[in-house]
Design an enzyme around this catalytic site. Structure first.
Site, short mmCIF file in Angstrom:
data_model
loop_
_atom_site.label_atom_id
_atom_site.label_comp_id
_atom_site.label_asym_id
_atom_site.label_seq_id
_atom_site.Cartn_x
_atom_site.Cartn_y
_atom_site.Cartn_z
N ALA A 247 -23.76 8.99 0.24
CA ALA A 247 -24.04 10.16 1.17
C ALA A 247 -22.70 10.45 2.02
O ALA A 247 -22.96 11.30 2.97
CB ALA A 247 -25.32 9.72 2.03
N ALA A 248 -21.77 9.97 1.82
CA ALA A 248 -20.47 10.35 2.86
C ALA A 248 -20.08 11.89 2.37
O ALA A 248 -19.87 12.52 3.31
CB ALA A 248 -19.39 9.50 2.55
N GLY A 249 -20.09 12.00 1.26
CA GLY A 249 -19.92 13.43 0.78
C GLY A 249 -21.04 14.46 1.20
O GLY A 249 -20.54 15.57 1.59
N ASP A 250 -22.26 14.20 1.01
CA ASP A 250 -23.24 14.92 1.35
C ASP A 250 -23.41 15.10 2.99
O ASP A 250 -23.31 16.22 3.45
CB ASP A 250 -24.87 14.14 1.37
CG ASP A 250 -24.74 13.80 -0.06
OD1 ASP A 250 -24.31 14.77 -1.24
OD2 ASP A 250 -25.44 12.86 -0.49
O1 RIB Z 1 -24.95 11.44 -2.85
C1 RIB Z 1 -25.87 10.13 -2.77
C2 RIB Z 1 -27.14 10.38 -3.41
O2 RIB Z 1 -26.89 10.53 -4.91
C3 RIB Z 1 -28.24 9.39 -3.14
O3 RIB Z 1 -29.12 9.44 -2.15
C4 RIB Z 1 -28.78 9.35 -4.70
O4 RIB Z 1 -30.44 9.81 -4.47
C5 RIB Z 1 -28.34 10.44 -5.46
O5 RIB Z 1 -28.66 11.82 -5.22
#
Ligand code: RIB
Length: 300
Positions: A247-250
Site C-alpha cells: 500500500a505504499a503506492g496507494d
Molecule cells: O496495493 C496493495 C493492495 O493490493 C493490497 O491491499 C491488496 O488487497 C491488493 O489489492
C-alpha cells in the site's frame, strides 16, 4: 475543496510474514498472521480521507461477513458509504499477501465482487462529478469500467489520475483522457512497450507522447520521476527503514490527489505524497499503515 472521487477495489487482506517468499512447490513456516482491510481502491480512498481530502468512494463488496464488516469499517473511518454496494452475486474480494524480511511482498487477489463494478455503477456516480474534481482509479476492477469512467470524467472536465496497477495492456484510446498516470518502473515500461531496465525518463517521455498530460513514475527508495506536461524532474524519497511496502503506492496516490485538490503544484503534492508513503512502509499491513495528515505535517 475540490472532490476526489475514488472508484475501485476493496479487499480483505490475509497477510503472513515470512523470512523469504516460497519457491514453487516449497512449503515454509511463516511468522505473524494479520487480517486487515486492503484493495488498491479502498487503500487510496482511506489515504485521501486520512489526509483530509473531500472523498467520494465507490466500490462493490459481497453481501457476506467480510463485505458487511468492511462496510462497518468504512463507516467508522468517516467515509460516505452511499456508493458502496453489497452484491449477492459474488464474494468480497480477498488478497493473500506474503511479506518477507526485506519488506518485499507477493500478492494474489481473488477479485470477487470487484469485477462486478460496471458502467451502470459509474453512471450513478457521474452526477457527483464537477469540473476541476479529481477521479482516482486503479486496475483491480474491469478495464472496460475504467475506460468508461475516464471518458465520462474527461467530458465533465474532471482530472483523472490512473494508478495502472496491477499492470495490464491498456487501450490506446484511454491515454488522452488521462490527466495523470502513476505507474511504478515496471508498470511504466510495460505500458510504454519498452525493455525492462530502460531509463525512466525515456519511458516517461514515451507515455507523455502517447497522450497522457502528466506522468509520475514511482521508484521506491529512489523517489519518483515526474514528467509535467513534457518537462521532467525528480523528487527524492524520505529515508526510512521499511518493514512492509504493501500500500505504499496507494498511499502515495491518495496523498498526491489531496495535495492537487488543495491547489498545490505537482512538485509540492509529490513531496507530501512521498512523505506519506515513507511513513506507510514503516508499518505492517495496507490500511493500518496509512498515515493521518497530522503525521505528514511534521518534518516536511
Ligand atoms: O496495493 C496493495 C493492495 O493490493 C493490497 O491491499 C491488496 O488487497 C491488493 O489489492
Amino acid at each position: 475543496m475540490k472532490k476526489i472521487i475514488v472508484i475501485g477495489s476493496s479487499n480483505v487482506d490475509m497477510v503472513m510474514k515470512t523470512s523469504h517468499l516460497p519457491a514453487p512447490g516449497e512449503t515454509i513456516l511463516g511468522g505473524e498472521f494479520l487480517m486487515n482491510q486492503g484493495g488498491k481502491g479502498a487503500n487510496q480512498a482511506v489515504a485521501v480521507r486520512r489526509m483530509g481530502g473531500n472523498l467520494i468512494f465507490m466500490a462493490k463488496l459481497g453481501n457476506d461477513i467480510l463485505g458487511r464488516q468492511s462496510l462497518e469499517y468504512f463507516e467508522n473511518e468517516g467515509i460516505d458509504t452511499r456508493y458502496l454496494t453489497l452484491t449477492e452475486n459474488a464474494a468480497s474480494g480477498v488478497a493473500l499477501i506474503s511479506v518477507d524480511s526485506q519488506a518485499e511482498n507477493s500478492i494474489i487477489v481473488a477479485s470477487g465482487a470487484n469485477m462486478l463494478l460496471n458502467e451502470q455503477d459509474v453512471d450513478r456516480i457521474t452526477e457527483e462529478m464537477e469540473e476541476g474534481d479529481i477521479l482516482l482509479m486503479q486496475l483491480e476492477i474491469p478495464l472496460q469500467t475504467v475506460v468508461y469512467a475516464a471518458k465520462k470524467a474527461f467530458e465533465k472536465g474532471v482530472k483523472m489520475v490512473l494508478n495502472p496497477a496491477p499492470a495490464c495492456n491498456l487501450p490506446q484510446e484511454l491515454f488522452p483522457y488521462l490527466y495523470m498516470i502513476t505507474p511504478n518502473a515496471i508498470e511504466a515500461e510495460m505500458l510504454a512497450g519498452m525493455k525492462l531496465g530502460t531509463d525512466a525518463e525515456e519511458v516517461g517521455k514515451k507515455l507523455y507522447e502517447m497522450g497522457v498530460k502528466n506522468v509520475i513514475i514511482t521508484l521506491g527508495a529512489k523517489g519518483c520521476l515526474i514528467i509535467e506536461e513534457g518537462i521532467s524532474y525528480h523528487v527524492d524519497a524520505f529515508k526510512v527503514k521499511p518493514i512492509d511496502t504493501t500500500a505504499a503506492g496507494d498511499t502515495f496516490n491518495g496523498a498526491l490527489c489531496v495535495g492537487l485538490a488543495e491547489g498545490m503544484d505537482l512538485k509540492q503534492a509529490a513531496v507530501i505524497a512521498s512523505k506519506a508513503s515513507s511513513i506507510a512502509v514503516t508499518r505492517m499491513g495496507a490500511q493500518p499503515s496509512i498515515p493521518y495528515r497530522k503525521e505528514i505535517n511534521t518534518n516536511i
